[in-house]
Design a protein around this motif. Structure first.
Motif, PDB file in Angstrom:
ATOM      1  N   ASP A  27     -19.552 -35.454  19.729  1.00  0.00           N
ATOM      2  CA  ASP A  27     -20.436 -36.511  19.268  1.00  0.00           C
ATOM      3  C   ASP A  27     -21.453 -36.963  20.315  1.00  0.00           C
ATOM      4  N   ARG A  28     -21.415 -36.387  21.514  1.00  0.00           N
ATOM      5  CA  ARG A  28     -22.409 -36.709  22.548  1.00  0.00           C
ATOM      6  C   ARG A  28     -23.056 -35.443  23.103  1.00  0.00           C
ATOM      7  N   SER A  29     -23.055 -34.398  22.297  1.00  0.00           N
ATOM      8  CA  SER A  29     -23.607 -33.108  22.724  1.00  0.00           C
ATOM      9  C   SER A  29     -24.784 -32.705  21.843  1.00  0.00           C
ATOM     10  N   PHE A  30     -25.567 -31.771  22.332  1.00  0.00           N
ATOM     11  CA  PHE A  30     -26.695 -31.213  21.598  1.00  0.00           C
ATOM     12  C   PHE A  30     -27.576 -32.346  21.057  1.00  0.00           C
ATOM     13  N   ASP A  31     -27.988 -32.307  19.805  1.00  0.00           N
ATOM     14  CA  ASP A  31     -28.858 -33.365  19.286  1.00  0.00           C
ATOM     15  C   ASP A  31     -28.132 -34.687  19.072  1.00  0.00           C
ATOM     16  N   LEU A  32     -26.827 -34.663  18.861  1.00  0.00           N
ATOM     17  CA  LEU A  32     -26.091 -35.926  18.769  1.00  0.00           C
ATOM     18  C   LEU A  32     -26.128 -36.670  20.102  1.00  0.00           C
ATOM     19  N   GLY A  33     -26.253 -35.945  21.201  1.00  0.00           N
ATOM     20  CA  GLY A  33     -26.382 -36.544  22.526  1.00  0.00           C
ATOM     21  C   GLY A  33     -27.822 -36.743  22.947  1.00  0.00           C
ATOM     22  N   GLU A  34     -28.736 -36.455  22.044  1.00  0.00           N
ATOM     23  CA  GLU A  34     -30.177 -36.633  22.284  1.00  0.00           C
ATOM     24  C   GLU A  34     -30.703 -35.798  23.454  1.00  0.00           C
ATOM     25  N   TYR A  35     -30.268 -34.530  23.518  1.00  0.00           N
ATOM     26  CA  TYR A  35     -30.747 -33.638  24.568  1.00  0.00           C
ATOM     27  C   TYR A  35     -31.980 -32.843  24.158  1.00  0.00           C
ATOM     28  N   GLY A  36     -32.436 -33.014  22.903  1.00  0.00           N
ATOM     29  CA  GLY A  36     -33.671 -32.358  22.483  1.00  0.00           C
ATOM     30  C   GLY A  36     -34.834 -32.867  23.310  1.00  0.00           C
ATOM     31  N   ASP A  37     -35.757 -31.967  23.619  1.00  0.00           N
ATOM     32  CA  ASP A  37     -36.945 -32.316  24.404  1.00  0.00           C
ATOM     33  C   ASP A  37     -36.568 -32.892  25.768  1.00  0.00           C
ATOM     34  N   SER A  38     -35.525 -32.343  26.369  1.00  0.00           N
ATOM     35  CA  SER A  38     -35.111 -32.759  27.711  1.00  0.00           C
ATOM     36  C   SER A  38     -35.052 -31.516  28.599  1.00  0.00           C
ATOM     37  N   PRO A  39     -34.953 -31.698  29.918  1.00  0.00           N
ATOM     38  CA  PRO A  39     -34.825 -30.541  30.800  1.00  0.00           C
ATOM     39  C   PRO A  39     -33.591 -29.682  30.487  1.00  0.00           C
ATOM     40  N   THR A  51     -33.641 -34.070  13.681  1.00  0.00           N
ATOM     41  CA  THR A  51     -33.674 -35.519  13.525  1.00  0.00           C
ATOM     42  C   THR A  51     -32.689 -35.990  12.462  1.00  0.00           C
ATOM     43  N   ALA A  52     -32.192 -35.074  11.648  1.00  0.00           N
ATOM     44  CA  ALA A  52     -31.211 -35.400  10.612  1.00  0.00           C
ATOM     45  C   ALA A  52     -30.229 -34.235  10.504  1.00  0.00           C
ATOM     46  N   ASN A  53     -29.098 -34.480   9.863  1.00  0.00           N
ATOM     47  CA  ASN A  53     -28.089 -33.426   9.675  1.00  0.00           C
ATOM     48  C   ASN A  53     -27.748 -32.739  11.003  1.00  0.00           C
ATOM     49  N   LYS A  54     -27.436 -33.539  12.010  1.00  0.00           N
ATOM     50  CA  LYS A  54     -27.172 -33.014  13.343  1.00  0.00           C
ATOM     51  C   LYS A  54     -25.787 -32.399  13.487  1.00  0.00           C
ATOM     52  N   ALA A  55     -24.921 -32.638  12.518  1.00  0.00           N
ATOM     53  CA  ALA A  55     -23.569 -32.074  12.554  1.00  0.00           C
ATOM     54  C   ALA A  55     -23.164 -31.681  11.142  1.00  0.00           C
ATOM     55  N   ASN A  56     -22.214 -30.769  11.072  1.00  0.00           N
ATOM     56  CA  ASN A  56     -21.613 -30.376   9.797  1.00  0.00           C
ATOM     57  C   ASN A  56     -20.109 -30.421  10.015  1.00  0.00           C
ATOM     58  N   ARG A  98     -25.028 -28.909  14.706  1.00  0.00           N
ATOM     59  CA  ARG A  98     -26.099 -28.033  14.221  1.00  0.00           C
ATOM     60  C   ARG A  98     -27.192 -27.934  15.276  1.00  0.00           C
ATOM     61  N   THR A  99     -27.892 -26.815  15.282  1.00  0.00           N
ATOM     62  CA  THR A  99     -29.044 -26.618  16.168  1.00  0.00           C
ATOM     63  C   THR A  99     -30.183 -26.034  15.324  1.00  0.00           C
ATOM     64  N   ARG A 100     -31.338 -25.853  15.952  1.00  0.00           N
ATOM     65  CA  ARG A 100     -32.470 -25.234  15.255  1.00  0.00           C
ATOM     66  C   ARG A 100     -32.457 -23.714  15.402  1.00  0.00           C
ATOM     67  N   GLY A 101     -31.453 -23.164  16.076  1.00  0.00           N
ATOM     68  CA  GLY A 101     -31.370 -21.706  16.238  1.00  0.00           C
ATOM     69  C   GLY A 101     -31.315 -21.300  17.690  1.00  0.00           C
ATOM     70  N   LEU A 102     -31.538 -20.022  17.923  1.00  0.00           N
ATOM     71  CA  LEU A 102     -31.467 -19.464  19.279  1.00  0.00           C
ATOM     72  C   LEU A 102     -32.725 -19.744  20.083  1.00  0.00           C
TER      73      LEU A 102
END
Length: 184
Positions: A27-39, A51-56, A98-102
């Motif tokens: 729950d604090r990883s990938f987009d749930l952890g808001e790491y998008g657009d970060s180093p 921005t939505a459906n960050k987990a399944n 969920r992610t946007r892909g590779l």
């Protein structure tokens, strides 16, 4: 709340300079952890920015990809047939981030059997070489299930241990894991 940018810059630089990074689902990883657009996103093997459906949270059994059939991280048995059977025997997982892909130049080793991104199957396990370092994204947080399920069948927890040993060896570029090809 996301870590300060300076810390994330240091982690990304560490990876590019030869270090390793593993991001595991939760729950604090990938987009749930808001790491998008970060180093950190710059060195991960997956693309973020949902921005939505960050987990399944639906259960699933990951599929071994063609790259995963050959990669040392996903080699749980000595030969290809036994390796595939071992992966098929492992239990279902509880869901994933969920992610946007590779990301560019990344390899998908395990894929979700139904979920898709705009580019193809949803990555469950992906790896990437970044500069002199390496990164791995395991988009689930329940790999521990692999340990318990194997032990319950009397097989010990060898699949789980082989997975994490293989992952760590690959991440640190263990010289024992390098394949040598000799041509006369």
């Amino acid at each position: 709340e996301r870590a300060p940018t300076a810390l994330l810059d240091n982690i990304a630089r560490f990876v590019r300079d030869g270090g390793a990074l593993v991001m595991v689902g939760g729950d604090r990883s990938f987009d749930l952890g808001e790491y998008g657009d970060s180093p950190i996103e710059d060195v991960l093997p997956v693309k973020l920015g949902l921005t939505a459906n960050k987990a399944n949270e639906s259960g699933f059994r990951p599929s071994l990809t063609p790259a995963g059939m050959k990669h040392p991280v996903t080699r749980l048995a000595g030969n290809a047939t036994d390796n595939e059977q071992t992966w098929e025997r492992l239990p279902s997982l509880d869901g994933l981030n969920r992610t946007r892909g590779l990301a560019p130049d990344a390899a998908m080793l395990l894929a979700h059997p139904q979920l898709r991104t705009d580019d193809g199957p949803m990555p469950v396990l992906a790896v990437r070489e970044v500069g002199r370092g390496r990164s791995m994204a395991l988009t689930v947080d329940a790999s521990w299930r692999w340990s318990f399920s194997e032990a319950a069948t009397g097989r010990g927890n060898q699949a789980y241990l082989r997975f994490w040993k293989g992952a760590l060896r690959w991440l640190v570029a263990d010289p024992d894991e390098r394949r040598v090809v000799i041509r006369p």
